[in-house]
Design a protein around this motif. Structure first.
Motif, mmCIF file in Angstrom:
data_model
loop_
_atom_site.group_PDB
_atom_site.id
_atom_site.type_symbol
_atom_site.label_atom_id
_atom_site.label_comp_id
_atom_site.label_asym_id
_atom_site.label_seq_id
_atom_site.Cartn_x
_atom_site.Cartn_y
_atom_site.Cartn_z
ATOM 1 N N SER A 42 -8.075 -5.715 8.622
ATOM 2 C CA SER A 42 -7.885 -6.756 7.637
ATOM 3 C C SER A 42 -9.231 -7.269 7.121
ATOM 4 N N THR A 43 -10.149 -7.475 8.006
ATOM 5 C CA THR A 43 -11.489 -7.921 7.617
ATOM 6 C C THR A 43 -12.130 -6.904 6.677
ATOM 7 N N LEU A 44 -11.979 -5.631 6.985
ATOM 8 C CA LEU A 44 -12.596 -4.579 6.157
ATOM 9 C C LEU A 44 -12.049 -4.611 4.731
ATOM 10 N N ILE A 45 -10.723 -4.638 4.577
ATOM 11 C CA ILE A 45 -10.213 -4.587 3.197
ATOM 12 C C ILE A 45 -10.468 -5.892 2.454
ATOM 13 N N ARG A 46 -10.531 -6.996 3.178
ATOM 14 C CA ARG A 46 -10.805 -8.274 2.515
ATOM 15 C C ARG A 46 -12.237 -8.383 2.001
ATOM 16 N N CYS A 47 -13.102 -7.515 2.486
ATOM 17 C CA CYS A 47 -14.464 -7.489 1.924
ATOM 18 C C CYS A 47 -14.445 -6.877 0.520
ATOM 19 N N ILE A 48 -13.453 -6.009 0.236
ATOM 20 C CA ILE A 48 -13.447 -5.288 -1.044
ATOM 21 C C ILE A 48 -13.178 -6.228 -2.216
ATOM 22 N N VAL A 166 -7.533 -0.720 -8.192
ATOM 23 C CA VAL A 166 -7.457 -0.587 -6.735
ATOM 24 C C VAL A 166 -6.348 -1.496 -6.213
ATOM 25 N N ILE A 167 -5.592 -0.990 -5.236
ATOM 26 C CA ILE A 167 -4.634 -1.854 -4.545
ATOM 27 C C ILE A 167 -4.988 -1.883 -3.062
ATOM 28 N N LEU A 168 -5.069 -3.088 -2.513
ATOM 29 C CA LEU A 168 -5.259 -3.274 -1.079
ATOM 30 C C LEU A 168 -3.936 -3.785 -0.524
ATOM 31 N N ALA A 169 -3.450 -3.157 0.530
ATOM 32 C CA ALA A 169 -2.176 -3.596 1.105
ATOM 33 C C ALA A 169 -2.388 -3.867 2.587
ATOM 34 N N ASP A 170 -2.296 -5.141 2.972
ATOM 35 C CA ASP A 170 -2.568 -5.526 4.354
ATOM 36 C C ASP A 170 -1.265 -5.621 5.138
ATOM 37 N N GLU A 171 -0.984 -4.603 5.935
ATOM 38 C CA GLU A 171 0.248 -4.544 6.733
ATOM 39 C C GLU A 171 1.488 -4.822 5.875
ATOM 40 N N PRO A 172 1.680 -4.053 4.792
ATOM 41 C CA PRO A 172 2.751 -4.389 3.850
ATOM 42 C C PRO A 172 4.160 -4.212 4.401
ATOM 43 N N VAL A 173 4.314 -3.479 5.489
ATOM 44 C CA VAL A 173 5.669 -3.251 6.003
ATOM 45 C C VAL A 173 5.871 -3.824 7.405
ATOM 46 N N ALA A 174 4.898 -4.616 7.869
ATOM 47 C CA ALA A 174 4.982 -5.124 9.246
ATOM 48 C C ALA A 174 6.149 -6.092 9.461
ATOM 49 N N SER A 175 6.642 -6.706 8.377
ATOM 50 C CA SER A 175 7.773 -7.638 8.545
ATOM 51 C C SER A 175 9.119 -6.984 8.229
ATOM 52 N N LEU A 176 9.121 -5.672 7.990
ATOM 53 C CA LEU A 176 10.350 -5.000 7.538
ATOM 54 C C LEU A 176 10.902 -4.059 8.600
ATOM 55 N N ASP A 177 12.203 -3.801 8.534
ATOM 56 C CA ASP A 177 12.795 -2.853 9.491
ATOM 57 C C ASP A 177 12.397 -1.427 9.088
#
Ligand code: ADP
Ligand code: ADP
Length: 237
Positions: A42-48, A166-177
């Motif tokens: 998360s830290t890495l992509i948030r630098c972008i 560019v699209i950054l997606a931070d754990e986009p499916v972590a809340s999904l089944d």
């Protein structure tokens, strides 16, 4: 498209979240970063998009050094680099369409758009994008009336309506089944390829990464421990 040069980040308190990262991501790549919680993804992509500021090193986006951007140029960067979050970040009480239109704010930025008055072509773009993620029929429904998977599709529609590179997606499916996670990952990959976007997705499951990535980057304790095409991933990695 994106380059990290000797990038390090130490949080106040002393956690070394990134340790001298060197990395290049090409235009059009669909990259998945995998690693346990706390690895530094998360830290890495948030630098972008500079939601986080590195302690040292450089970040280049589209050949521009963005490490120290401020104000207007930082807003421009954030229009070019769209983001998707684990918890969708929709405005709950607004309609799906109004949420998707938020993707245009960085382009228009006028008082009118803040009042919700948008050019007709922007509305058409938003509706077309809702159709591309299969939820055009929900355009006038309140965002919080939708299921998690539908809300994440709204956030995909919002980010592409922003017309980023560019699209950054931070754990986009972590809340999904699991079944919903697969449909969301499929939509994200399809759209990313159709629009020739550079996409970086953080995931904590390697099997999901294997299914959708062009390239997998493995992180552990702030370092890159693997970087290669899906075909190079073996049992040991
Ligand atoms: P994730 O592991 O999905 O990146 P976390 O649950 O670790 O998310 O963190 C959620 C939020 O809390 C993030 O904004 C992150 O920057 C912040 N955070 C995480 N760890 C710490 C910490 N040790 N101190 C302060 N903030 C933290
Ligand atoms: P991941 O996304 O892989 O879960 P993070 O980038 O969220 O990893 O976190 C990397 C490390 O930095 C973790 O040890 C986390 O607790 C810490 N951390 C994250 N955000 C903050 C913060 N805002 N303040 C302090 N520590 C943080």
């Amino acid at each position: 498209m994106i380059e990290f040069k000797n990038l390090s980040l130490t949080y106040p308190g002393g956690v070394e979240a990134l340790k001298n990262i060197n990395l290049k991501i090409e235009q059009g790549e669909f990259v998945v970063i995998v690693g346990l919680s706390g690895a530094g993804k998360s830290t890495l992509i948030r630098c972008i998009n500079r939601m986080t500021d590195p302690t040292s090193g450089k970040i280049l986006v589209d050949e521009e050094d963005v490490t120290y951007l401020k104000d207007r140029r930082l807003r421009k960067l954030r229009t070019k680099v769209g983001m998707i979050f684990q918890d969708y970040n929709l405005v709950k009480r607004l309609s799906v369409l109004r949420n998707v239109m938020a993707g245009r704010l960085g382009h228009t930025g006028t008082v009118k758009s803040l009042l919700g008055i948008f050019p007709q072509e922007d509305l058409k773009l938003a509706m077309d994008n809702l159709e591309r993620v299969g939820i055009k029929d929900k355009a006038y429904v309140r965002a919080d009336q939708l299921s998690g998977g539908q809300q994440q599709r709204v956030s995909i529609a919002r980010v592409i309506t922003q017309q980023p590179k560019v699209i950054l997606a931070d754990e986009p499916v972590a809340s999904l089944d699991p079944p919903t996670s697969h449909t969301v990952m499929k939509d994200l990959r399809r759209i990313s390829k159709e629009d020739d976007l550079t996409t970086i997705v953080n995931l904590h499951f390697i099997d999901m990464a294997m299914e959708y990535a062009d390239r997998i980057i493995g992180m552990r304790d702030g370092e890159i421990v693997f970087d290669g095409p899906v075909t190079d991933v073996t049992e040991e990695t």
